[in-house]
Design a protein around this motif. Structure first.
Motif, PDB file in Angstrom:
ATOM      1  N   VAL A 122      64.172 -28.166  36.209  1.00  0.00           N
ATOM      2  CA  VAL A 122      63.746 -28.696  37.503  1.00  0.00           C
ATOM      3  C   VAL A 122      64.639 -29.841  37.983  1.00  0.00           C
ATOM      4  O   VAL A 122      65.085 -29.854  39.138  1.00  0.00           O
ATOM      5  N   ASP A 123      64.922 -30.793  37.103  1.00  0.00           N
ATOM      6  CA  ASP A 123      65.609 -32.017  37.531  1.00  0.00           C
ATOM      7  C   ASP A 123      67.125 -31.903  37.539  1.00  0.00           C
ATOM      8  O   ASP A 123      67.787 -32.540  38.363  1.00  0.00           O
ATOM      9  N   ILE A 124      67.684 -31.108  36.632  1.00  0.00           N
ATOM     10  CA  ILE A 124      69.150 -31.012  36.533  1.00  0.00           C
ATOM     11  C   ILE A 124      69.665 -29.735  37.195  1.00  0.00           C
ATOM     12  O   ILE A 124      70.514 -29.777  38.077  1.00  0.00           O
ATOM     13  N   LEU A 125      69.129 -28.582  36.791  1.00  0.00           N
ATOM     14  CA  LEU A 125      69.593 -27.324  37.386  1.00  0.00           C
ATOM     15  C   LEU A 125      68.990 -27.076  38.769  1.00  0.00           C
ATOM     16  O   LEU A 125      69.553 -26.311  39.564  1.00  0.00           O
ATOM     17  N   LYS A 126      67.838 -27.706  39.021  1.00  0.00           N
ATOM     18  CA  LYS A 126      67.137 -27.541  40.309  1.00  0.00           C
ATOM     19  C   LYS A 126      66.934 -26.052  40.636  1.00  0.00           C
ATOM     20  O   LYS A 126      67.292 -25.553  41.706  1.00  0.00           O
ATOM     21  N   VAL A 127      66.352 -25.351  39.683  1.00  0.00           N
ATOM     22  CA  VAL A 127      66.130 -23.905  39.781  1.00  0.00           C
ATOM     23  C   VAL A 127      65.206 -23.577  40.958  1.00  0.00           C
ATOM     24  O   VAL A 127      64.165 -24.209  41.139  1.00  0.00           O
ATOM     25  N   GLN A 128      65.599 -22.571  41.744  1.00  0.00           N
ATOM     26  CA  GLN A 128      64.814 -22.129  42.890  1.00  0.00           C
ATOM     27  C   GLN A 128      64.333 -20.688  42.742  1.00  0.00           C
ATOM     28  O   GLN A 128      63.408 -20.262  43.423  1.00  0.00           O
ATOM     29  N   ASP A 129      64.972 -19.926  41.851  1.00  0.00           N
ATOM     30  CA  ASP A 129      64.625 -18.514  41.684  1.00  0.00           C
ATOM     31  C   ASP A 129      64.864 -18.110  40.224  1.00  0.00           C
ATOM     32  O   ASP A 129      65.906 -18.407  39.662  1.00  0.00           O
ATOM     33  N   LEU A 130      63.885 -17.438  39.642  1.00  0.00           N
ATOM     34  CA  LEU A 130      64.002 -17.069  38.228  1.00  0.00           C
ATOM     35  C   LEU A 130      64.135 -15.567  38.000  1.00  0.00           C
ATOM     36  O   LEU A 130      64.529 -15.137  36.931  1.00  0.00           O
ATOM     37  N   LYS A 131      63.772 -14.769  38.993  1.00  0.00           N
ATOM     38  CA  LYS A 131      63.786 -13.308  38.841  1.00  0.00           C
ATOM     39  C   LYS A 131      63.009 -12.881  37.590  1.00  0.00           C
ATOM     40  O   LYS A 131      63.443 -12.035  36.808  1.00  0.00           O
ATOM     41  N   ALA A 132      61.857 -13.503  37.413  1.00  0.00           N
ATOM     42  CA  ALA A 132      61.003 -13.203  36.258  1.00  0.00           C
ATOM     43  C   ALA A 132      59.725 -12.523  36.733  1.00  0.00           C
ATOM     44  O   ALA A 132      59.283 -12.707  37.875  1.00  0.00           O
ATOM     45  N   HIS A 145      54.902 -19.593  24.767  1.00  0.00           N
ATOM     46  CA  HIS A 145      55.683 -20.726  25.273  1.00  0.00           C
ATOM     47  C   HIS A 145      56.178 -20.423  26.683  1.00  0.00           C
ATOM     48  O   HIS A 145      56.491 -19.285  27.021  1.00  0.00           O
ATOM     49  N   ILE A 146      56.269 -21.432  27.504  1.00  0.00           N
ATOM     50  CA  ILE A 146      56.645 -21.250  28.902  1.00  0.00           C
ATOM     51  C   ILE A 146      58.014 -20.583  29.050  1.00  0.00           C
ATOM     52  O   ILE A 146      58.241 -19.815  29.990  1.00  0.00           O
ATOM     53  N   ALA A 147      58.915 -20.807  28.119  1.00  0.00           N
ATOM     54  CA  ALA A 147      60.240 -20.183  28.186  1.00  0.00           C
ATOM     55  C   ALA A 147      60.149 -18.660  28.139  1.00  0.00           C
ATOM     56  O   ALA A 147      60.924 -17.960  28.801  1.00  0.00           O
ATOM     57  N   GLU A 148      59.199 -18.155  27.367  1.00  0.00           N
ATOM     58  CA  GLU A 148      59.041 -16.698  27.255  1.00  0.00           C
ATOM     59  C   GLU A 148      58.537 -16.084  28.563  1.00  0.00           C
ATOM     60  O   GLU A 148      58.887 -14.942  28.894  1.00  0.00           O
ATOM     61  N   ILE A 149      57.736 -16.829  29.313  1.00  0.00           N
ATOM     62  CA  ILE A 149      57.268 -16.345  30.611  1.00  0.00           C
ATOM     63  C   ILE A 149      58.411 -16.418  31.631  1.00  0.00           C
ATOM     64  O   ILE A 149      58.648 -15.474  32.385  1.00  0.00           O
ATOM     65  N   LEU A 150      59.102 -17.548  31.662  1.00  0.00           N
ATOM     66  CA  LEU A 150      60.174 -17.734  32.638  1.00  0.00           C
ATOM     67  C   LEU A 150      61.349 -16.782  32.380  1.00  0.00           C
ATOM     68  O   LEU A 150      62.139 -16.500  33.292  1.00  0.00           O
ATOM     69  N   ASN A 151      61.441 -16.260  31.150  1.00  0.00           N
ATOM     70  CA  ASN A 151      62.501 -15.340  30.786  1.00  0.00           C
ATOM     71  C   ASN A 151      62.056 -13.877  30.856  1.00  0.00           C
ATOM     72  O   ASN A 151      62.841 -12.962  30.653  1.00  0.00           O
ATOM     73  N   ALA A 152      60.753 -13.654  31.137  1.00  0.00           N
ATOM     74  CA  ALA A 152      60.204 -12.297  31.122  1.00  0.00           C
ATOM     75  C   ALA A 152      60.723 -11.470  32.287  1.00  0.00           C
ATOM     76  O   ALA A 152      60.955 -11.982  33.377  1.00  0.00           O
ATOM     77  N   SER A 153      60.901 -10.186  32.049  1.00  0.00           N
ATOM     78  CA  SER A 153      61.375  -9.285  33.110  1.00  0.00           C
ATOM     79  C   SER A 153      60.509  -8.049  33.169  1.00  0.00           C
ATOM     80  O   SER A 153      59.687  -7.813  32.308  1.00  0.00           O
TER      81      SER A 153
END
Length: 244
Positions: free
Chosen positions: A111-121, A236-244
């Motif tokens: 959020v603070d460094i990459l400022k992600v706007q879209d994850l395609k998850a 873990h939240i990473a597994e959701i944000l990485n899910a496809s």
């Protein structure tokens, strides 16, 4: 940008899928990730038990492993906060001090460094978010409900980008799960009761998954869920944000 990935020991031993998801997610977002192979525990368990003097070897090794990176990413709020606040090195005092400013919990970095706007998850499930105490009150990943202040939540900001995911609203969104590191050993009965209350809130509001930034909290709740024979899972939240 040079990025070092720090995988806490309990994540490495019990939840390697979360570490792999963290790596894959960062790489999908264009980050070149390095993984120092000599890394071990950050020393938090000893420090939490009143034996901070026993963490010196951990501090020295961590400093040697991560001194040369621009950013150090950790998929664990409690470990990230411990290092931010308590990393000290008598051998490399200046390097350790510099490292503290470069440590980021995964969500914080996205959020603070990459400022992600879209994850395609995509994750088509009903999810409850556990806001761990370290993440909430230490890393300030979300606004504390006891404050009269504008609301925000970095984990929710990312989860809202996930297609088909339905967030459930908890009755007590900031409540501690009772894990507390070694607290769950020294105050087992209190810890378990708090964990049961936290799990019950998620179940009552229809969650089929419980997520968060701290697998230590999720591990505590997972043990309770399994003993209750519940079908609700932790992730873990990473597994959701990485899910496809």
């Amino acid at each position: 940008m040079t990025v070092g990935l720090f995988v806490p020991c309990y994540v490495d031993q019990f939840y390697p899928k979360a570490a792999i998801a963290t790596l894959e997610l960062l790489e999908k977002l264009g980050v070149k990730v390095n993984f120092p192979e000599r890394q071990t525990c950050c020393g938090q368990p000893m420090a939490n038990s009143g034996f901070a003097h026993l963490t010196q070897a951990c501090d020295e090794l961590f400093t040697e492993n991560f001194a040369d990176f621009d950013y150090i990413i950790c998929p664990s709020g409690s470990c990230a906060l411990h290092l931010k606040d308590h990393l000290h090195s008598s051998k490399y005092p200046e390097k350790a001090k510099q490292i503290q400013a470069k440590i980021y919990e995964l969500v914080e970095f996205l959020v603070d460094i990459l400022k992600v706007q879209d994850l395609k998850a995509r994750f088509p499930h009903k999810v409850g978010l556990h806001q761990s105490c370290h993440g909430l009150r230490g890393l300030k990943l979300a606004q504390m409900s006891e404050l009269v202040a504008p609301a925000f939540s970095k984990p929710l900001q990312l989860l809202h980008m996930v297609e088909a995911l339905e967030m459930v609203t908890l009755s007590r969104k900031d409540e501690c799960c009772g894990f507390g590191g070694t607290f769950c050993v020294t105050e087992e009965a209190v810890s378990v009761k708090m964990g049961k209350d936290r799990v019950a809130d998620h179940i009552a509001n229809g969650a089929t998954y419980i997520t968060g930034v701290d697998l230590s909290c999720l591990m505590h709740m997972e043990g309770i869920l399994k003993r209750q024979g519940s079908g609700v899972q932790v992730i873990h939240i990473a597994e959701i944000l990485n899910a496809s």
